[in-house]
Scaffold this motif. Structure first.
Motif, PDB file in Angstrom:
ATOM      1  N   LYS A   1       0.845  -1.198   0.000  1.00 42.28           N
ATOM      2  CA  LYS A   1       0.000   0.000   0.000  1.00 42.28           C
ATOM      3  C   LYS A   1       0.878   1.245   0.000  1.00 42.28           C
ATOM      4  O   LYS A   1       0.642   2.177  -0.757  1.00 42.28           O
ATOM      5  CB  LYS A   1      -0.921   0.035   1.220  1.00 42.28           C
ATOM      6  CG  LYS A   1      -2.113  -0.857   1.135  1.00 42.28           C
ATOM      7  CD  LYS A   1      -2.991  -0.663   2.374  1.00 42.28           C
ATOM      8  CE  LYS A   1      -4.200  -1.561   2.335  1.00 42.28           C
ATOM      9  NZ  LYS A   1      -5.029  -1.403   3.538  1.00 42.28           N
ATOM     10  N   ASN A   2       1.895   1.262   0.880  1.00 42.07           N
ATOM     11  CA  ASN A   2       2.822   2.388   0.989  1.00 42.07           C
ATOM     12  C   ASN A   2       4.223   1.830   1.203  1.00 42.07           C
ATOM     13  O   ASN A   2       4.397   0.858   1.945  1.00 42.07           O
ATOM     14  CB  ASN A   2       2.475   3.284   2.184  1.00 42.07           C
ATOM     15  CG  ASN A   2       1.123   3.935   2.028  1.00 42.07           C
ATOM     16  OD1 ASN A   2       0.962   4.814   1.198  1.00 42.07           O
ATOM     17  ND2 ASN A   2       0.151   3.502   2.820  1.00 42.07           N
TER      18      ASN A   2
ATOM     19  N   GLU B   1       9.300   7.410  -2.344  1.00 39.13           N
ATOM     20  CA  GLU B   1       8.012   7.055  -1.756  1.00 39.13           C
ATOM     21  C   GLU B   1       7.110   6.490  -2.845  1.00 39.13           C
ATOM     22  O   GLU B   1       7.066   7.022  -3.954  1.00 39.13           O
ATOM     23  CB  GLU B   1       7.355   8.283  -1.128  1.00 39.13           C
ATOM     24  CG  GLU B   1       8.134   8.847   0.042  1.00 39.13           C
ATOM     25  CD  GLU B   1       7.485  10.074   0.641  1.00 39.13           C
ATOM     26  OE1 GLU B   1       6.261  10.273   0.463  1.00 39.13           O
ATOM     27  OE2 GLU B   1       8.209  10.850   1.290  1.00 39.13           O
TER      28      GLU B   1
ATOM     29  N   LYS C   1       3.108   4.581  -3.548  1.00 39.55           N
ATOM     30  CA  LYS C   1       1.784   4.150  -3.095  1.00 39.55           C
ATOM     31  C   LYS C   1       1.263   3.153  -4.115  1.00 39.55           C
ATOM     32  O   LYS C   1       1.429   3.339  -5.324  1.00 39.55           O
ATOM     33  CB  LYS C   1       0.833   5.340  -2.973  1.00 39.55           C
ATOM     34  CG  LYS C   1       1.237   6.266  -1.857  1.00 39.55           C
ATOM     35  CD  LYS C   1       0.267   7.401  -1.665  1.00 39.55           C
ATOM     36  CE  LYS C   1       0.886   8.294  -0.616  1.00 39.55           C
ATOM     37  NZ  LYS C   1       0.048   9.074   0.123  1.00 39.55           N
ATOM     38  N   ASN C   2       0.631   2.096  -3.612  1.00 39.40           N
ATOM     39  CA  ASN C   2       0.120   1.022  -4.465  1.00 39.40           C
ATOM     40  C   ASN C   2       1.221   0.523  -5.404  1.00 39.40           C
ATOM     41  O   ASN C   2       1.090   0.526  -6.615  1.00 39.40           O
ATOM     42  CB  ASN C   2      -1.121   1.464  -5.237  1.00 39.40           C
ATOM     43  CG  ASN C   2      -2.277   1.749  -4.314  1.00 39.40           C
ATOM     44  OD1 ASN C   2      -2.440   1.092  -3.287  1.00 39.40           O
ATOM     45  ND2 ASN C   2      -3.074   2.749  -4.637  1.00 39.40           N
TER      46      ASN C   2
ATOM     47  N   PRO D   1      -2.645  -3.623  -1.307  1.00 40.05           N
ATOM     48  CA  PRO D   1      -3.410  -2.685  -2.144  1.00 40.05           C
ATOM     49  C   PRO D   1      -4.686  -3.337  -2.673  1.00 40.05           C
ATOM     50  O   PRO D   1      -4.713  -4.536  -2.937  1.00 40.05           O
ATOM     51  CB  PRO D   1      -2.448  -2.353  -3.283  1.00 40.05           C
ATOM     52  CG  PRO D   1      -1.097  -2.691  -2.775  1.00 40.05           C
ATOM     53  CD  PRO D   1      -1.288  -3.818  -1.807  1.00 40.05           C
TER      54      PRO D   1
END
Length: 155
Positions: free
Chosen positions: A34-35, A69, A71-72, A102
């Motif tokens: 997810k992160n 960084e 996400k997904n 995710p």
């Protein structure tokens, strides 16, 4: 791909088949987060060019105080070496029953296949070979990208 450290939250991993250019199917393990925060990222691709030789694309990021960084984040890999610590891990979950990773990965999963999931995955000294990488957001702090003749890989 080489990574000094990947700190991922909302982790799931399952097996599937990727379809490559020309229709070739290859077995992969999908690692999804997810992160993720990544320190010391290096990705490389070597492409053989007829009548010219190998051409390498090498990308680095996250070597300063700012981390990469994502996400997904989805990594379709066929080889992984790392030191790993998992927190809140469930091993042997049916891929269709995973809840920690995710949500947009259902198009790749065989619902009955083997999977594992964890609240957190901390991987260090990562060396992996991936067929594909994708992310909803990929913030590459300190990005450097170079194209060169010959083989110039991360490991």
């Amino acid at each position: 791909m080489r990574v000094d450290e990947l700190d991922g939250r909302g982790f799931v991993q399952y097996g599937t088949l990727d379809t490559q250019h020309g229709g070739k199917r290859v077995p992969v393990a999908v690692s999804a987060f997810k992160n993720a925060k990544i320190s010391g990222l290096c990705q490389s691709v070597v492409v053989p060019v007829p009548l010219f030789g190998d051409v390498s694309l090498k990308l680095t990021a996250g070597y300063g105080k700012e981390k990469v960084e994502a996400k997904n984040l989805f990594i379709d890999l066929d080889q992984l070496d790392a030191d790993a610590v998992f927190k809140g891990i469930n091993i042997g979950v049916a891929a269709g029953d995973t809840t920690k990773g995710p949500k947009n990965d259902t198009n790749k999963k065989d619902p009955g296949s083997f999977a594992q999931e964890a609240d957190r995955a901390l991987l260090s000294d990562v060396k992996q070979t991936a067929w594909a990488t994708s992310a909803g957001t990929f913030k590459l702090s300190g990005l450097s990208m170079k194209v060169s003749k010959g083989k110039n890989e991360c490991f």
